[in-house]
Design a protein around this motif. Structure first.
Motif, PDB file in Angstrom:
ATOM      1  N   ASN A 279     -54.311  18.570  33.834  1.00 21.79           N
ATOM      2  CA  ASN A 279     -54.431  17.135  33.925  1.00 21.79           C
ATOM      3  C   ASN A 279     -53.613  16.649  35.110  1.00 21.79           C
ATOM      4  N   LEU A 280     -53.592  15.347  35.305  1.00 23.75           N
ATOM      5  CA  LEU A 280     -53.018  14.777  36.521  1.00 23.75           C
ATOM      6  C   LEU A 280     -51.554  15.133  36.702  1.00 23.75           C
ATOM      7  N   THR A 281     -50.788  15.157  35.609  1.00 22.04           N
ATOM      8  CA  THR A 281     -49.339  15.330  35.741  1.00 22.04           C
ATOM      9  C   THR A 281     -48.854  16.724  35.375  1.00 22.04           C
ATOM     10  N   ASP A 282     -49.751  17.718  35.221  1.00 27.61           N
ATOM     11  CA  ASP A 282     -49.287  19.092  35.092  1.00 27.61           C
ATOM     12  C   ASP A 282     -48.460  19.446  36.323  1.00 27.61           C
ATOM     13  N   LYS A 283     -47.261  19.943  36.107  1.00 29.82           N
ATOM     14  CA  LYS A 283     -46.342  20.349  37.178  1.00 29.82           C
ATOM     15  C   LYS A 283     -45.744  19.166  37.925  1.00 29.82           C
ATOM     16  N   VAL A 284     -46.021  17.928  37.502  1.00 28.09           N
ATOM     17  CA  VAL A 284     -45.500  16.754  38.202  1.00 28.09           C
ATOM     18  C   VAL A 284     -44.509  16.039  37.293  1.00 28.09           C
ATOM     19  N   ASN A 285     -43.294  15.791  37.775  1.00 26.98           N
ATOM     20  CA  ASN A 285     -42.296  15.087  36.981  1.00 26.98           C
ATOM     21  C   ASN A 285     -41.321  14.361  37.896  1.00 26.98           C
ATOM     22  N   THR A 286     -40.250  13.863  37.300  1.00 28.71           N
ATOM     23  CA  THR A 286     -39.319  13.027  38.041  1.00 28.71           C
ATOM     24  C   THR A 286     -38.615  13.781  39.164  1.00 28.71           C
ATOM     25  N   LEU A 287     -38.494  15.085  39.045  1.00 29.45           N
ATOM     26  CA  LEU A 287     -37.928  15.862  40.140  1.00 29.45           C
ATOM     27  C   LEU A 287     -38.755  15.707  41.417  1.00 29.45           C
ATOM     28  N   ASP A 288     -40.059  15.549  41.258  1.00 28.88           N
ATOM     29  CA  ASP A 288     -40.910  15.337  42.431  1.00 28.88           C
ATOM     30  C   ASP A 288     -40.634  13.970  43.059  1.00 28.88           C
ATOM     31  N   LEU A 289     -40.416  12.961  42.214  1.00 29.64           N
ATOM     32  CA  LEU A 289     -40.042  11.647  42.743  1.00 29.64           C
ATOM     33  C   LEU A 289     -38.715  11.719  43.494  1.00 29.64           C
ATOM     34  N   LEU A 290     -37.753  12.431  42.906  1.00 30.94           N
ATOM     35  CA  LEU A 290     -36.450  12.568  43.548  1.00 30.94           C
ATOM     36  C   LEU A 290     -36.582  13.270  44.903  1.00 30.94           C
ATOM     37  N   THR A 291     -37.404  14.323  44.942  1.00 31.20           N
ATOM     38  CA  THR A 291     -37.613  15.065  46.191  1.00 31.20           C
ATOM     39  C   THR A 291     -38.264  14.186  47.245  1.00 31.20           C
ATOM     40  N   LEU A 292     -39.267  13.397  46.837  1.00 24.41           N
ATOM     41  CA  LEU A 292     -39.944  12.511  47.785  1.00 24.41           C
ATOM     42  C   LEU A 292     -38.996  11.414  48.275  1.00 24.41           C
ATOM     43  N   GLN A 293     -38.217  10.846  47.361  1.00 22.36           N
ATOM     44  CA  GLN A 293     -37.285   9.797  47.769  1.00 22.36           C
ATOM     45  C   GLN A 293     -36.280  10.320  48.785  1.00 22.36           C
ATOM     46  N   ARG A 294     -35.763  11.521  48.577  1.00 26.02           N
ATOM     47  CA  ARG A 294     -34.786  12.086  49.504  1.00 26.02           C
ATOM     48  C   ARG A 294     -35.421  12.377  50.864  1.00 26.02           C
ATOM     49  N   HIS A 295     -36.715  12.673  50.850  1.00 25.57           N
ATOM     50  CA  HIS A 295     -37.398  12.856  52.141  1.00 25.57           C
ATOM     51  C   HIS A 295     -37.559  11.513  52.855  1.00 25.57           C
ATOM     52  N   ILE A 296     -38.024  10.506  52.117  1.00 25.35           N
ATOM     53  CA  ILE A 296     -38.278   9.198  52.731  1.00 25.35           C
ATOM     54  C   ILE A 296     -36.993   8.609  53.303  1.00 25.35           C
ATOM     55  N   THR A 297     -35.883   8.824  52.601  1.00 27.30           N
ATOM     56  CA  THR A 297     -34.599   8.284  53.066  1.00 27.30           C
ATOM     57  C   THR A 297     -33.873   9.238  54.009  1.00 27.30           C
ATOM     58  N   THR A 298     -34.550  10.335  54.416  1.00 25.94           N
ATOM     59  CA  THR A 298     -34.038  11.338  55.363  1.00 25.94           C
ATOM     60  C   THR A 298     -32.795  12.054  54.863  1.00 25.94           C
ATOM     61  N   VAL A 299     -32.494  11.974  53.575  1.00 27.80           N
ATOM     62  CA  VAL A 299     -31.356  12.709  53.022  1.00 27.80           C
ATOM     63  C   VAL A 299     -31.646  14.211  53.026  1.00 27.80           C
ATOM     64  N   ASP A 300     -32.864  14.572  52.635  1.00 26.68           N
ATOM     65  CA  ASP A 300     -33.247  15.987  52.548  1.00 26.68           C
ATOM     66  C   ASP A 300     -34.743  16.097  52.848  1.00 26.68           C
ATOM     67  N   PRO A 301     -35.136  16.234  54.119  1.00 29.37           N
ATOM     68  CA  PRO A 301     -36.561  16.259  54.486  1.00 29.37           C
ATOM     69  C   PRO A 301     -37.294  17.450  53.865  1.00 29.37           C
ATOM     70  N   LEU A 302     -38.572  17.249  53.606  1.00 32.90           N
ATOM     71  CA  LEU A 302     -39.427  18.317  53.096  1.00 32.90           C
ATOM     72  C   LEU A 302     -39.498  19.443  54.118  1.00 32.90           C
ATOM     73  N   LYS A 303     -39.666  20.665  53.621  1.00 31.28           N
ATOM     74  CA  LYS A 303     -39.605  21.832  54.496  1.00 31.28           C
ATOM     75  C   LYS A 303     -40.949  22.521  54.692  1.00 31.28           C
ATOM     76  N   SER A 304     -41.954  22.207  53.888  1.00 28.72           N
ATOM     77  CA  SER A 304     -43.241  22.891  53.978  1.00 28.72           C
ATOM     78  C   SER A 304     -44.366  21.891  54.204  1.00 28.72           C
ATOM     79  N   SER A 305     -45.333  22.270  55.030  1.00 30.45           N
ATOM     80  CA  SER A 305     -46.506  21.424  55.247  1.00 30.45           C
ATOM     81  C   SER A 305     -47.273  21.200  53.952  1.00 30.45           C
ATOM     82  N   PHE A 306     -47.255  22.190  53.073  1.00 34.39           N
ATOM     83  CA  PHE A 306     -47.952  22.035  51.797  1.00 34.39           C
ATOM     84  C   PHE A 306     -47.280  20.969  50.935  1.00 34.39           C
TER      85      PHE A 306
END
Length: 704
Positions: free
Chosen positions: A413-440
Motif C-alpha cells: 500500500n501507499l505507506t509500506d516502508k514510509v514513516n516519520t523517519l522519511d519526513l525527518l530525512t527529507l526535512q534535513r535535506h531541505i534545510t541543508t543539515v544533511d543532504p540526500l546522498k543517492s539519486s534514488f
C-alpha cells in the motif's frame, strides 16, 4: 547507450553440453610451461604497439549457436535451449568489464548422432571443421563432453580451437572464455606455493624447483630447466609464478581447502619426497575465492590484470588478433529470455553509501505493442525478481513495444516502508543539515513530480502517513528506473549527479528527461522503456530490467533502526476522579525519558467514540506544533482512530531536537468532551504501537 565502435568476428567453436547439472571443474589441458612463457613474452613485446584508444574501445563478439540433435532430430536435452543459452551469456557478459561483449547472432540445428557426444578433442575439432560458421564464435550444444570435468577450452597458443562447456551457466561460460583468451587457472601449479599471498614458488632443499621449473616434475632440478633461476637460488616473483598474473593471490586449489569455503584462511599440508628424503610443507593461504578462474563455488569476478590480459590477447596475439574486424556481420535478432525488477535500498558506509539491490518479489510487467495493445503480462518470481519473455510470442522485426512494471505491486500500500523517519530525512535535506546522498532517494522523495524537493513533497508524504490521502497526486506508489538507461555510461554519470536534470539519449534517437512535458515534447525516462524489436539491444537482459524505489521512502534503508524515535516504557493511565457526562477536559499525551533526545515520533490512538468526542488539539511541550500532524478517521466496527506524528526542527545534525524530561514531557494536549460518565481511561483509549508504521512508541496519558 554506447555506440558500436568495432565488431569482433570470432571463428572459434563453443561447444555446450545440455546437462541440467554441472561441475565447476573444466577439462582444459595443463599447458606446457614454455608455451605459456613464450605467449607472455609475445604480449609484453607487443604492448608498446597497442594504442590506448584500442584498449579503451568496446568490441562486440557475434556468436552462432548450433544445437546438435541425433539423426532423428531429437534434441540433446529438454527445455528451451536457446533461452537457457541467452540467459547464461547475459550473465557472462556482466563479468567482462573490459569492453568485450558477446551477442547471439544466429541459431541453427544439426541432426547428426556422430557429434551428439564429444568424447575427444579430435572429435570436437572435426565438428568444428565441418560445421563452424565463419566470422562468428561458434557454440555447440551437445549431450556429453569428454574428460574429468565438464568444460574445456583451447589456449591461444594451442592447436585446437574451441570451447567446450556442460550447460551454460554464466560462471562456466566466463571461465572458459578466460582460457580462450589466455588465462590460466589461479591454482595452475599448486605444489609450488608460498603462503600469505607471496605468490607461487617453492624451493626444494638443495635443489632448484621453483618459478619456471615448477611444472610438477621433481626431476627438473638443473639450472637449464629453470627460467630466471640460478643454480643455487631461484628468482621467483608474482609475474613468473602461479597463474603468471600479479594481482591474483596464491590459490592452493579447491581440493586443498574446506568444501564450500568462500572466505577466511585455507590451511595446506603437503608431504614431498626428493632424492629419497621426505619432508612436510605446511602453510595458510587466503586465495581470491571470487575469482572466475578458480574452482571455488562463489566465483563472480575477473581481476583487473586478467581483464587486461584478455584484451591484450585479442589485440596482439596472432591466433586472436585476426578476430577484430570493422565489418559488421548480418545478424538475426534474438530476444532475451528474461528481465528483472529489483528494489533499491541504501546502506550507510561512513560518509558514503552503498546501494543494496534485492529481488522485487511479485510484480506484473506488461509488454504492449505501440498502437495495438498488450502483448503479454508476466509476473516476477519472488525469489529472483525475474519475469520470463520466451512465452510472450513477441512479434519479429521492426515492431515498437513499451515495457513497464505495473507501479503498485500486489500486497503493498501507499505507506509500506514510509514513516516519520522519511519526513525527518527529507526535512534535513531541505534545510541543508544533511543532504540526500543517492539519486534514488531524490526520486523517492519527489512525490509531486516537480523535479525538485520542497515543502510540498514533505506535506504530501505526511498526509500519506496520516492516511489523509491514499495515493500521491502526481506519482505512483513505486517508481522505476530502466536498467537500459542506467547501462548508458553518459546517462549514468548525469543521473548520479542529478536525476532531475539528467538526459538519456535513447538509441532510437529521442531524448528522454526526468519528467514528461508535452509542450517541450520530452518523454520521461522513468517507469517504462521504449524498444524496437529489430534493435540488437533486445538480446540483453538489462534492456528489459528495472530498478524500483518506493515513493515517499526517502531514507531508503533496508533495515531501519528507530533510534530517532521514542522507545521507552509505557507507564499507563490514571484517573484521580471520575469524569461526568458532557464535561470538557484535556487528555495530555506524556512520555518520560531520562534525558532522551527526541527527533521525531509517530503513533496511533484507538478511541471509543461512544464515550468521548474530540474537539481539537493544542501544543504541549514540543516545539513546531501544527494541527496538520493529526488525522482522525472512523473505524468500520465503530470507534475513532487518531494518527499523529511530529518532526522536530533541529538545525544541526548532531544537536538534539528536543530533550525529554524524566519527570514527563507533554507531546500534545487533546481536548475532548465526555458523552457519558468515565471512570477508567483504559476503557476508552488505547495506544496503538506501530499503528502507522513500524515505529514502537512509549507514551503515558494524564487527565486534567
Amino acid at each position: 547507450m554506447k555506440t558500436l565502435h568495432s565488431k569482433i568476428l570470432l571463428t572459434i567453436s563453443f561447444i555446450i553440453t545440455a546437462f541440467t547439472s554441472y561441475s565447476q571443474d573444466c577439462s582444459t589441458n595443463n599447458p606446457d610451461r614454455q608455451d605459456v612463457l613464450a605467449y607472455i613474452d609475445h604480449l609484453e613485446n607487443s604492448e608498446n604497439g597497442v594504442i590506448a584508444s584500442a584498449l579503451n574501445q568496446e568490441y562486440f563478439i557475434p556468436i552462432h549457436l548450433h544445437i546438435v540433435n541425433d539423426d532423428e532430430g531429437n534434441p540433446p536435452s529438454s527445455g528451451d535451449l536457446e533461452a537457457k543459452f541467452i540467459t547464461g551469456l547475459n550473465g557472462a557478459n556482466s563479468f567482462f568489464t573490459n569492453g568485450m561483449q558477446f551477442i547471439l547472432c544466429g541459431v541453427s540445428e544439426i541432426d547428426n548422432s556422430e557429434y551428439i557426444n564429444i568424447s575427444t578433442f579430435a572429435k570436437a575439432t572435426s565438428l568444428n571443421n565441418e560445421y563452424n560458421v565463419p566470422n562468428a564464435l561458434n557454440a555447440y550444444i551437445v549431450q556429453y563432453v569428454f574428460g574429468e570435468g565438464n568444460a574445456a577450452a583451447s589456449f591461444p597458443w594451442g592447436d585446437w580451437n574451441s570451447l567446450i562447456l556442460s550447460g551454460s551457466p554464466a560462471e562456466t561460460l566466463a571461465h572458459e572464455l578466460g582460457h580462450y583468451f589466455g588465462l590460466l587457472h589461479t591454482f595452475q601449479w599448486p605444489l609450488a606455493i608460498t603462503p600469505d599471498n607471496e605468490w607461487n614458488s617453492f624451493v626444494y632443499p638443495n635443489n632448484c624447483w621453483c618459478c619456471e621449473c615448477a611444472d610438477g616434475n621433481p626431476d627438473d632440478t638443473n639450472a637449464e630447466d629453470c627460467y630466471a633461476c640460478g643454480v643455487d637460488t631461484c628468482d621467483c616473483n608474482a609475474n613468473n609464478s602461479g597463474d603468471l598474473i600479479d594481482d591474483t593471490p596464491v590459490d592452493p586449489g579447491r581440493s586443498n581447502c574446506p568444501p564450500g569455503i568462500c572466505e577466511g584462511p585455507c590451511f595446506v599440508s603437503e608431504t614431498f619426497t626428493v632424492n629419497g628424503v621426505s619432508f612436510t610443507y605446511e602453510a595458510t593461504y587466503t586465495p581470491d575465492y571470487n575469482n572466475l578462474m578458480s574452482y571455488f563455488t562463489c566465483r563472480n569476478t575477473f581481476s583487473p590484470k586478467q581483464l587486461q590480459r584478455m584484451k591484450m590477447t585479442l589485440l596482439t596475439y596472432p591466433t586472436r588478433m585476426n578476430l577484430v574486424d570493422e565489418d559488421e556481420p548480418n545478424c538475426d535478432i534474438f530476444i532475451s529470455s528474461l528481465g528483472r525488477v529489483e528494489k533499491v535500498a541504501i546502506k550507510p558506509e561512513n560518509d558514503d553509501i552503498e546501494l543494496v539491490i534485492t529481488p522485487f518479489g511479485t510484480n506484473d510487467v506488461t509488454v504492449e505493442e505501440v498502437g495495438i495493445g498488450d502483448i503479454c503480462v508476466r509476473t516476477t518470481q519472488t525469489t529472483e525478481g525475474v519475469y520470463f519473455l520466451q512465452t510472450c510470442n513477441l512479434p519479429e522485426g521492426d515492431v515498437d513495444v513499451k515495457v513497464f512494471p505495473e507501479g503498485k505491486p500486489s500486497g503493498t500500500n501507499l505507506t509500506d516502508k514510509v514513516n516519520t523517519l522519511d519526513l525527518l530525512t527529507l526535512q534535513r535535506h531541505i534545510t541543508t543539515v544533511d543532504p540526500l546522498k543517492s539519486s534514488f532517494q531524490f526520486i523517492a522523495a519527489d512525490v509531486d513530480n516537480s523535479g525538485s524537493l520542497n515543502v510540498i513533497d514533505y506535506v504530501n508524504i505526511r498526509r500519506a502517513i496520516l492516511s489523509v490521502i491514499d495515493e500521491f497526486p502526481a506519482v505512483s506508489s513505486w517508481r522505476y528506473v530502466p536498467d537500459y538507461a542506467l547501462s548508458d555510461e553518459d546517462f549514468l554519470l548525469d543521473f548520479e549527479n542529478n536525476p532531475f536534470t539528467a538526459l538519456w539519449q535513447h538509441p532510437n534517437g529521442q531524448e528522454y528527461s526526468y519528467s514528461f512535458n508535452s509542450q517541450e515534447n520530452t518523454t520521461s525516462y522513468l517507469n517504462e522503456v521504449d524498444l524496437n524489436l529489430s534493435n540488437s539491444d533486445v538480446f540483453n537482459e538489462k534492456t528489459w530490467s528495472f530498478k524500483g524505489v518506493k515513493s515517499g521512502d526517502v531514507l531508503l534503508e533496508e533495515e531501519i533502526e528507530n533510534e530517532l524515535l521514542l522507545n521507552d516504557q509505557v507507564l499507563g493511565y490514571e484517573l484521580s476522579s471520575s469524569i461526568p457526562k458532557n464535561a470538557e477536559f484535556y487528555i495530555n499525551l506524556v512520555v518520560k525519558g531520562n534525558n532522551v533526545n527526541l527527533a521525531a515520533y509517530q503513533f496511533g490512538l484507538l478511541l471509543d467514540d461512544s464515550a468521548i468526542e474530540i474537539i481539537g488539539f493544542e501544543q504541549g511541550d514540543l516545539t513546531s506544533f501544527t494541527p496538520e500532524n493529526f488525522s482522525v478517521s472512523e473505524l468500520e466496527n465503530g470507534g475513532n482512530f487518531l494518527k499523529t506524528l511530529w518532526v522536530g526542527r533541529g538545525t544541526n545534525q548532531e544537536a538534539p531536537n528536543f530533550q525529554l524530561s524524566s519527570n514527563g514531557t507533554t507531546l500534545f494536549k487533546m481536548l475532548v468532551r465526555s458523552k457519558k460518565s468515565i471512570n477508567q481511561l483504559d476503557d476508552i483509549i488505547l495506544i496503538s504501537k506501530g499503528a502507522i508504521g513500524d515505529c514502537p512508541q512509549s507514551l503515558i496519558s494524564e487527565i486534567q
